[in-house]
Design a protein around this motif. Sequence first.
Motif, mmCIF file in Angstrom:
data_model
loop_
_atom_site.group_PDB
_atom_site.id
_atom_site.type_symbol
_atom_site.label_atom_id
_atom_site.label_comp_id
_atom_site.label_asym_id
_atom_site.label_seq_id
_atom_site.Cartn_x
_atom_site.Cartn_y
_atom_site.Cartn_z
ATOM 1 N N VAL A 81 0.885 -0.789 0.360
ATOM 2 C CA VAL A 81 0.002 -0.347 0.055
ATOM 3 C C VAL A 81 1.062 1.631 -0.273
ATOM 4 C CG1 VAL A 81 -1.731 1.686 1.001
ATOM 5 C CG2 VAL A 81 -1.928 -1.262 1.014
ATOM 6 N N LEU A 82 1.952 1.075 0.790
ATOM 7 C CA LEU A 82 3.238 2.323 0.819
ATOM 8 C C LEU A 82 3.846 2.659 -0.067
ATOM 9 C CD1 LEU A 82 3.950 2.199 4.551
ATOM 10 C CD2 LEU A 82 2.371 3.678 3.550
ATOM 11 N N ALA A 83 3.901 1.590 -0.680
ATOM 12 C CA ALA A 83 4.615 1.512 -2.881
ATOM 13 C C ALA A 83 4.000 1.875 -3.575
ATOM 14 C CB ALA A 83 5.516 -0.155 -2.421
ATOM 15 N N GLY A 84 2.793 1.574 -2.828
ATOM 16 C CA GLY A 84 1.788 2.334 -4.191
ATOM 17 C C GLY A 84 0.970 0.958 -5.038
ATOM 18 N N THR A 85 1.519 -0.121 -4.858
ATOM 19 C CA THR A 85 1.588 -1.473 -6.080
ATOM 20 C C THR A 85 0.172 -1.638 -5.510
ATOM 21 O OG1 THR A 85 2.728 -2.751 -4.265
ATOM 22 C CG2 THR A 85 3.668 -1.590 -6.103
ATOM 23 N N LYS A 86 -0.334 -1.755 -4.317
ATOM 24 C CA LYS A 86 -2.461 -2.009 -4.686
ATOM 25 C C LYS A 86 -2.929 -0.296 -3.412
ATOM 26 C CE LYS A 86 -1.444 -6.647 -3.199
ATOM 27 N NZ LYS A 86 -1.172 -8.014 -2.579
ATOM 28 N N THR A 87 -3.875 -1.313 -3.577
ATOM 29 C CA THR A 87 -3.925 0.438 -3.463
ATOM 30 C C THR A 87 -4.986 -0.282 -1.296
ATOM 31 O OG1 THR A 87 -6.934 -0.994 -3.714
ATOM 32 C CG2 THR A 87 -6.188 1.094 -5.030
#
Length: 181
Positions: free
Chosen positions: A157-163
Amino acid sequence: FVETVGVGQSETACHSMVDFFLLIQLAGTGDELQGIKRGIMEIADGIVINKCDGNNVDKCHIAATNFRNALHFFPPSDSGWQPKVLCYSGFYGTGVKEVWDMVYQYVDFVKHNGYFNYRRNEQSKYWMYETINEHLRGSFYNNPLIQQKLKASEDSVLAGTKTSFVAAKELLDTYFGTERP
């Protein structure tokens, strides 16, 4: 009697377990009508200004007037009761009888109009759901599979790879045993 620390969230929980919610204020602190008090004032069945003695008497009466005026801006309470604002001095014991009289008047009022029993039922229902929520939350976070996957999901989530919604759904699917390959 239940005493809270006066920061907001504990008052909401307290309100769900008491028959009468009394907000105790001090005069002359400069924050009598701050926005943080708004939510607490809306759930108060009565407000008392403490330490109404010595050089503080005039400040207490001014604060009481300010609170009475502010209460007119709030929507009516579900009980139909109009909260009262009183002054008292615990040190000298003045106004204490009036505070108790207010509590008894409130109880008589809400018992007469049926709100007392309604509120007790709502409180019971609230605590049933709170108990379920706490148990589920504890069970979820203490689940070994969740503990293994939680940090990786957070990192995604923090890396933006998953919502956040996808990560939460995946964790919940794991918890409920419906994870699909």
